[in-house]
Design a protein around this motif. Sequence first.
Motif, PDB file in Angstrom:
ATOM      1  N   ALA A  15      -3.723   6.621   4.657  1.00 47.84           N
ATOM      2  CA  ALA A  15      -4.994   5.915   4.533  1.00 47.84           C
ATOM      3  C   ALA A  15      -4.784   4.515   3.979  1.00 47.84           C
ATOM      4  O   ALA A  15      -5.433   3.554   4.425  1.00 47.84           O
ATOM      5  CB  ALA A  15      -5.937   6.719   3.642  1.00 47.84           C
ATOM      6  N   GLU A  16      -3.896   4.365   3.013  1.00 45.62           N
ATOM      7  CA  GLU A  16      -3.620   3.048   2.439  1.00 45.62           C
ATOM      8  C   GLU A  16      -3.081   2.103   3.508  1.00 45.62           C
ATOM      9  O   GLU A  16      -3.531   0.952   3.615  1.00 45.62           O
ATOM     10  CB  GLU A  16      -2.611   3.182   1.298  1.00 45.62           C
ATOM     11  N   ILE A  17      -2.131   2.577   4.309  1.00 49.43           N
ATOM     12  CA  ILE A  17      -1.571   1.733   5.357  1.00 49.43           C
ATOM     13  C   ILE A  17      -2.629   1.384   6.393  1.00 49.43           C
ATOM     14  O   ILE A  17      -2.738   0.238   6.855  1.00 49.43           O
ATOM     15  CB  ILE A  17      -0.365   2.428   6.026  1.00 49.43           C
ATOM     16  N   LEU A  18      -3.457   2.365   6.767  1.00 44.46           N
ATOM     17  CA  LEU A  18      -4.486   2.123   7.769  1.00 44.46           C
ATOM     18  C   LEU A  18      -5.500   1.087   7.284  1.00 44.46           C
ATOM     19  O   LEU A  18      -5.931   0.216   8.049  1.00 44.46           O
ATOM     20  CB  LEU A  18      -5.186   3.433   8.111  1.00 44.46           C
ATOM     21  N   ASP A  19      -5.896   1.175   6.025  1.00 39.96           N
ATOM     22  CA  ASP A  19      -6.839   0.196   5.486  1.00 39.96           C
ATOM     23  C   ASP A  19      -6.229  -1.192   5.448  1.00 39.96           C
ATOM     24  O   ASP A  19      -6.897  -2.188   5.764  1.00 39.96           O
ATOM     25  CB  ASP A  19      -7.278   0.618   4.084  1.00 39.96           C
ATOM     26  N   LEU A  20      -4.956  -1.294   5.060  1.00 37.78           N
ATOM     27  CA  LEU A  20      -4.285  -2.587   5.031  1.00 37.78           C
ATOM     28  C   LEU A  20      -4.083  -3.131   6.442  1.00 37.78           C
ATOM     29  O   LEU A  20      -4.213  -4.333   6.688  1.00 37.78           O
ATOM     30  CB  LEU A  20      -2.945  -2.465   4.306  1.00 37.78           C
ATOM     31  N   ASP A  21      -3.774  -2.242   7.373  1.00 32.38           N
ATOM     32  CA  ASP A  21      -3.637  -2.627   8.771  1.00 32.38           C
ATOM     33  C   ASP A  21      -4.933  -3.262   9.269  1.00 32.38           C
ATOM     34  O   ASP A  21      -4.928  -4.307   9.928  1.00 32.38           O
ATOM     35  CB  ASP A  21      -3.283  -1.389   9.602  1.00 32.38           C
ATOM     36  N   ALA A  22      -6.062  -2.631   8.931  1.00 33.38           N
ATOM     37  CA  ALA A  22      -7.354  -3.168   9.352  1.00 33.38           C
ATOM     38  C   ALA A  22      -7.602  -4.543   8.743  1.00 33.38           C
ATOM     39  O   ALA A  22      -8.131  -5.450   9.404  1.00 33.38           O
ATOM     40  CB  ALA A  22      -8.463  -2.198   8.950  1.00 33.38           C
ATOM     41  N   GLN A  23      -7.206  -4.727   7.486  1.00 35.41           N
ATOM     42  CA  GLN A  23      -7.435  -5.992   6.801  1.00 35.41           C
ATOM     43  C   GLN A  23      -6.556  -7.110   7.366  1.00 35.41           C
ATOM     44  O   GLN A  23      -7.028  -8.218   7.616  1.00 35.41           O
ATOM     45  CB  GLN A  23      -7.169  -5.825   5.304  1.00 35.41           C
ATOM     46  N   VAL A  24      -5.284  -6.790   7.586  1.00 34.12           N
ATOM     47  CA  VAL A  24      -4.327  -7.823   8.004  1.00 34.12           C
ATOM     48  C   VAL A  24      -4.458  -8.150   9.493  1.00 34.12           C
ATOM     49  O   VAL A  24      -4.313  -9.302   9.905  1.00 34.12           O
ATOM     50  CB  VAL A  24      -2.893  -7.364   7.670  1.00 34.12           C
ATOM     51  N   LEU A  25      -4.742  -7.135  10.315  1.00 29.45           N
ATOM     52  CA  LEU A  25      -4.729  -7.314  11.769  1.00 29.45           C
ATOM     53  C   LEU A  25      -6.126  -7.289  12.380  1.00 29.45           C
ATOM     54  O   LEU A  25      -6.276  -7.150  13.590  1.00 29.45           O
ATOM     55  CB  LEU A  25      -3.864  -6.228  12.414  1.00 29.45           C
ATOM     56  N   GLY A  26      -7.152  -7.441  11.545  1.00 33.16           N
ATOM     57  CA  GLY A  26      -8.519  -7.342  12.031  1.00 33.16           C
ATOM     58  C   GLY A  26      -8.861  -8.325  13.133  1.00 33.16           C
ATOM     59  O   GLY A  26      -9.541  -7.981  14.101  1.00 33.16           O
TER      60      GLY A  26
END
Length: 295
Positions: free
Chosen positions: A17-28
């Motif tokens: 979940a942490e990686i997925l949330d960061l993925d959304a933030q960085v690659l949005g």
Amino acid sequence: MTRTHTPTHGSNHHGEAEILDLDAQVLGEHTAALIDRLPLHAPPRRIVDLGCGTGAGTFALLDRFPEAHVTAVDTSAAHLQRVREKACARGDEGRVRTVQADLDAADWPDLGTPDLVWASASMHHMADPGRALRTVHGLLAPGGLLAVVELSGFPRFLPADAPEDRPGLEDRCHEVSARFHAEHVPHRGADWGPVLTGAGFTVEDEHVITVDTGRTDGAEGVRADRTEGARAEAVRAYALSSLRRLRRSVADGLAPEDLAALDRLLDTGGPGSLLRRDDLTVRTERTAWAARRPA
């Protein structure tokens, strides 16, 4: 799911979940660009997000299509709970329905008759992607669209000459990771065009988006303001979480000196920590296929 490389299978849901949330933030912004390119005949009203993870695609789709409702599907109850919490925080709880389902199962729950199905970083985790795609074909409305998005592989973060004591470490980690995933995740990196055609779809678009977030020190034309400071922190956190995950699949195949160097990067309290570096970037490619169910 996104990820990276962002499976819904497995028990480490908090780390995922942490990686997925960061993925959304960085690659949005790249996700938004992929959505904008979809060859839609009309704005979709009913969307299914297959392997939604913590909702990166779900909320990007809601932002792009303000009249739409999204059914977010994942195997992880923890991920779906996070999606519901985000929907409530945004005031979108009436536009999001969550469904827990094993997409490897022969029978799927009722997902309605969507105009658009979004599957980002999820197809390669399925045991039988062809069967899953035939199921999607059957549930889509006639003329409806399926978007399959996949990363080319694990993102890269470090310069080629880093770390200073073991230059090229990330390349060697990727070589070991590729061998591991060839055995354990055989569909990663697949050409989904022929698979989509075999499932009855007409592929209308295939394209690649190159991702390069720029350095975390504000160099190379990147504005070093508060927004960029927050972005840099997100990139560092994303690199740390991602390389921790990568370590689990490469530890047995790395030379001891490389493993020690990797551990120094992952030691948040040490002088060689990733969190102290100002030269990190996120570099990868995303390939997207847009496939239509004939009307």
